[in-house]
Structure formats: C-alpha cells, structure tokens
Design a protein around this motif. Structure first.
Motif, PDB file in Angstrom:
ATOM      1  N   LEU A  18       0.818  -1.210   0.000  1.00 36.13           N
ATOM      2  CA  LEU A  18       0.000   0.000   0.000  1.00 36.13           C
ATOM      3  C   LEU A  18       0.858   1.269   0.000  1.00 36.13           C
ATOM      4  CD1 LEU A  18      -2.853  -1.099   2.398  1.00 36.13           C
ATOM      5  CD2 LEU A  18      -3.106  -0.416   0.008  1.00 36.13           C
ATOM      6  N   ILE A  19       1.989   1.235   0.655  1.00 38.98           N
ATOM      7  CA  ILE A  19       2.898   2.388   0.618  1.00 38.98           C
ATOM      8  C   ILE A  19       3.443   2.572  -0.793  1.00 38.98           C
ATOM      9  CG2 ILE A  19       5.157   3.217   1.408  1.00 38.98           C
ATOM     10  CD1 ILE A  19       4.430   2.146   4.165  1.00 38.98           C
ATOM     11  N   VAL A  20       3.773   1.475  -1.465  1.00 38.97           N
ATOM     12  CA  VAL A  20       4.246   1.564  -2.854  1.00 38.97           C
ATOM     13  C   VAL A  20       3.154   2.158  -3.745  1.00 38.97           C
ATOM     14  CG1 VAL A  20       4.951   0.198  -4.853  1.00 38.97           C
ATOM     15  CG2 VAL A  20       5.935  -0.284  -2.616  1.00 38.97           C
ATOM     16  N   VAL A  21       1.913   1.702  -3.559  1.00 41.31           N
ATOM     17  CA  VAL A  21       0.791   2.242  -4.335  1.00 41.31           C
ATOM     18  C   VAL A  21       0.615   3.733  -4.060  1.00 41.31           C
ATOM     19  CG1 VAL A  21      -1.731   2.154  -4.570  1.00 41.31           C
ATOM     20  CG2 VAL A  21      -0.406   0.052  -4.588  1.00 41.31           C
ATOM     21  N   MET A  26       0.960   9.380  -5.871  1.00 39.03           N
ATOM     22  CA  MET A  26       1.327  10.762  -5.557  1.00 39.03           C
ATOM     23  C   MET A  26       2.417  11.310  -6.462  1.00 39.03           C
ATOM     24  SD  MET A  26       1.049  10.590  -1.450  1.00 39.03           S
ATOM     25  CE  MET A  26       0.310  12.118  -0.975  1.00 39.03           C
ATOM     26  N   THR A  27       3.098  10.471  -7.195  1.00 40.22           N
ATOM     27  CA  THR A  27       4.200  10.956  -8.026  1.00 40.22           C
ATOM     28  C   THR A  27       3.962  10.813  -9.525  1.00 40.22           C
ATOM     29  OG1 THR A  27       5.330   8.819  -7.895  1.00 40.22           O
ATOM     30  CG2 THR A  27       5.915  10.478  -6.246  1.00 40.22           C
ATOM     31  N   THR A  28       2.884  10.149  -9.920  1.00 39.25           N
ATOM     32  CA  THR A  28       2.640   9.860 -11.323  1.00 39.25           C
ATOM     33  C   THR A  28       1.359  10.532 -11.784  1.00 39.25           C
ATOM     34  OG1 THR A  28       3.659   7.704 -10.963  1.00 39.25           O
ATOM     35  CG2 THR A  28       2.456   7.993 -12.996  1.00 39.25           C
ATOM     36  N   LYS A  29       1.390  11.112 -12.973  1.00 41.66           N
ATOM     37  CA  LYS A  29       0.180  11.697 -13.536  1.00 41.66           C
ATOM     38  C   LYS A  29      -0.792  10.593 -13.927  1.00 41.66           C
ATOM     39  CE  LYS A  29       2.147  15.913 -15.363  1.00 41.66           C
ATOM     40  NZ  LYS A  29       2.304  16.746 -16.552  1.00 41.66           N
ATOM     41  N   ALA A  30      -2.067  10.965 -14.030  1.00 37.60           N
ATOM     42  CA  ALA A  30      -3.105   9.974 -14.334  1.00 37.60           C
ATOM     43  C   ALA A  30      -2.887   9.312 -15.690  1.00 37.60           C
ATOM     44  CB  ALA A  30      -4.477  10.632 -14.293  1.00 37.60           C
ATOM     45  N   THR A  31      -2.321  10.038 -16.629  1.00 38.99           N
ATOM     46  CA  THR A  31      -2.087   9.449 -17.949  1.00 38.99           C
ATOM     47  C   THR A  31      -0.927   8.455 -17.936  1.00 38.99           C
ATOM     48  OG1 THR A  31      -0.697  11.333 -18.517  1.00 38.99           O
ATOM     49  CG2 THR A  31      -2.996  11.433 -19.200  1.00 38.99           C
ATOM     50  N   LYS A  52      -5.426  12.420  -3.287  1.00 36.82           N
ATOM     51  CA  LYS A  52      -6.367  11.857  -2.319  1.00 36.82           C
ATOM     52  C   LYS A  52      -6.281  10.337  -2.282  1.00 36.82           C
ATOM     53  CE  LYS A  52      -9.728  15.575  -2.584  1.00 36.82           C
ATOM     54  NZ  LYS A  52     -11.106  15.935  -2.986  1.00 36.82           N
ATOM     55  N   ARG A  53      -6.110   9.718  -3.427  1.00 40.10           N
ATOM     56  CA  ARG A  53      -5.969   8.252  -3.451  1.00 40.10           C
ATOM     57  C   ARG A  53      -4.666   7.832  -2.788  1.00 40.10           C
ATOM     58  NH1 ARG A  53      -8.646   5.919  -8.956  1.00 40.10           N
ATOM     59  NH2 ARG A  53     -10.451   7.294  -8.937  1.00 40.10           N
ATOM     60  N   GLY A  54      -3.626   8.639  -2.947  1.00 43.88           N
ATOM     61  CA  GLY A  54      -2.365   8.348  -2.285  1.00 43.88           C
ATOM     62  C   GLY A  54      -2.483   8.444  -0.778  1.00 43.88           C
ATOM     63  N   ILE A  55      -3.187   9.468  -0.307  1.00 42.37           N
ATOM     64  CA  ILE A  55      -3.389   9.625   1.136  1.00 42.37           C
ATOM     65  C   ILE A  55      -4.231   8.470   1.676  1.00 42.37           C
ATOM     66  CG2 ILE A  55      -4.509  11.072   2.880  1.00 42.37           C
ATOM     67  CD1 ILE A  55      -3.645  13.497   1.157  1.00 42.37           C
ATOM     68  N   ALA A  56      -5.241   8.069   0.923  1.00 42.09           N
ATOM     69  CA  ALA A  56      -6.071   6.929   1.346  1.00 42.09           C
ATOM     70  C   ALA A  56      -5.245   5.650   1.434  1.00 42.09           C
ATOM     71  CB  ALA A  56      -7.237   6.746   0.391  1.00 42.09           C
TER      72      ALA A  56
END
Length: 75
Positions: A18-21, A26-31, A52-56
C-alpha cells in the motif's frame, strides 16, 4: 525469541504494498499510471496526480501495520 505469525506477515506485506501504491499515485500523472490502476485515463492534457488516493493508501497502510502489531501482541 518470538515467532511472527503468518497473519502478521500478511498485514506487513499488505502495508508495504500500500505504501508503494501511495507513492505511485502521488508521483505519477493519471495518464502515466499503469493500466491496471484505478484512475488510469487516456491521453488528456489536464490530467493531474491522485493525491487523495495516495493519502487513502497511506491511511490503509497505517491501519494494516496497526493490525499486524495487534496480532503480534496477541501471540
């Protein structure tokens, strides 16, 4: 010396994943996300990062580590 239960190992591994995810979100654009990640979009010029997904994912990792610690104390 105490043995770590398999359940604790499972939650530790899940927490690390989960930390890797979270770092990827948090570092990669959606594309640029891998296609199997939720939130992957095609080539759109205004696609940002999923903070927000990274924080979750970080919160879920902390919960997973807490469950692993509780499982260790129960032994």
């Amino acid at each position: 010396m105490r043995r770590i239960s398999p359940l604790s190992w499972l939650f530790i591994v899940v927490g690390i994943l989960l930390i890797v995810v979270a770092v990827i979100y948090m570092t990669t654009k959606a594309t640029d996300l891998p296609s199997f990640f939720p939130g992957h979009v095609g080539p759109v010029p205004h696609a940002g990062k999923y903070t927000k997904r990274g924080i979750a994912a970080i919160v879920a990792a902390v919960v997973s580590f807490a469950i692993a610690v509780l499982a260790l104390r129960k032994d």
